[in-house]
Write a protein that holds these residues in place. Structure first.
Motif, short mmCIF file in Angstrom:
data_model
loop_
_atom_site.label_atom_id
_atom_site.label_comp_id
_atom_site.label_asym_id
_atom_site.label_seq_id
_atom_site.Cartn_x
_atom_site.Cartn_y
_atom_site.Cartn_z
N GLU A 134 0.84 -1.21 0.00
CA GLU A 134 0.00 0.00 0.00
C GLU A 134 0.87 1.25 0.00
N HIS A 135 1.97 1.22 0.74
CA HIS A 135 2.89 2.36 0.76
C HIS A 135 3.49 2.60 -0.62
N ASP A 136 3.93 1.53 -1.27
CA ASP A 136 4.51 1.66 -2.61
C ASP A 136 3.48 2.16 -3.61
N GLN A 137 2.24 1.66 -3.50
CA GLN A 137 1.19 2.11 -4.40
C GLN A 137 0.87 3.59 -4.19
N SER A 138 0.91 4.03 -2.93
CA SER A 138 0.67 5.44 -2.64
C SER A 138 1.76 6.31 -3.25
N GLN A 140 3.53 5.55 -5.88
CA GLN A 140 3.32 5.53 -7.33
C GLN A 140 2.20 6.48 -7.73
N ARG A 141 1.13 6.52 -6.94
CA ARG A 141 0.03 7.45 -7.24
C ARG A 141 0.50 8.89 -7.15
N ASP A 142 1.28 9.19 -6.11
CA ASP A 142 1.79 10.55 -5.95
C ASP A 142 2.69 10.93 -7.11
N LEU A 143 3.52 9.98 -7.55
CA LEU A 143 4.42 10.24 -8.67
C LEU A 143 3.63 10.50 -9.94
N ARG A 144 2.62 9.67 -10.21
CA ARG A 144 1.81 9.87 -11.41
C ARG A 144 1.08 11.20 -11.37
#
Length: 206
Positions: A134-138, A140-144
């Motif tokens: 979940e941390h990694d996905q968050s 990635q979302r912030d980066l996108r």
């Protein structure tokens, strides 16, 4: 003393991929104690190419891999599968060289556990894999989102330059003109900017 199973793991759909360690009975018992749902056990020794199909067919919430050490072919399969459908992955391995660890993390594995499978720690490791995923996905979302905002800002700047050139406006007036067009049309400034840029390119191509 056995601790009660974490309630957050109850009903968690887990797919187990056994790559020769033959510890699936132990893992199965601990998953039952944790109230997880073991959707299937894949034997990667007899079916080395079964993992991608199983992931697509069963859609587990978490993948657990138990192996001596992850083969490059397994990590390649995993990387391809997780690229299209990310999910938490917990990998148990008896031994891993540093380059194997880097390859495993690059493939998308959330958590590595080396030198054995401690059943009493399985619940904590599952939670760690879920939290890291979940941390990694968050991130990635912030980066996108940051990349999207940067791209939209560049479009607006480019469109503002077109208005400044074509309508003899200063920077602020051109910006306000774009903003007003966007508000009147119920669109984003980036969408209006894209239309203006496309129109300018068509006119210049004639």
């Amino acid at each position: 003393m056995n601790m009660p199973p974490p309630s957050s793991l109850a009903g968690l759909r887990v797919l187990l991929a056994d790559a020769g360690q033959r510890r699936s009975p132990v893992i199965r018992l601990e998953l039952i104690r944790l109230r997880c749902q073991l959707v299937d056990v894949i034997d990667l020794v007899t079916q080395p190419d079964a993992l991608p199909t199983a992931l697509q067919r069963l859609s587990p919430q978490l993948l657990l891999i138990d192996c001596e050490q992850p083969a490059p072919e397994l990590l390649a399969q995993l990387g391809d599968a997780l690229h299209s459908q990310p999910r938490p992955v917990l990998l148990f391995a008896e031994q891993m060289a540093p380059e194997q660890m880097r390859a495993a993390l690059a493939a998308g594995i959330s958590t590595l556990q080396l030198a054995g499978l401690p059943p009493q720690r399985l619940g904590a490791l599952l939670q760690l894999a879920l939290a890291r995923f979940e941390h990694d996905q968050s991130l990635q979302r912030d980066l996108r989102q940051t990349q999207t905002q940067l791209a939209e800002r560049k479009l607006v700047e480019r469109a503002r330059g077109i208005l400044m050139r074509e309508q003899a406006l200063d920077e602020e007036a051109a910006f306000q003109r774009l903003r007003q067009i966007a508000m009147d049309g119920g669109q984003t400034m980036a969408a209006v900017a894209m239309r203006l840029i496309d129109a300018d390119q068509l006119l210049r191509a004639r």
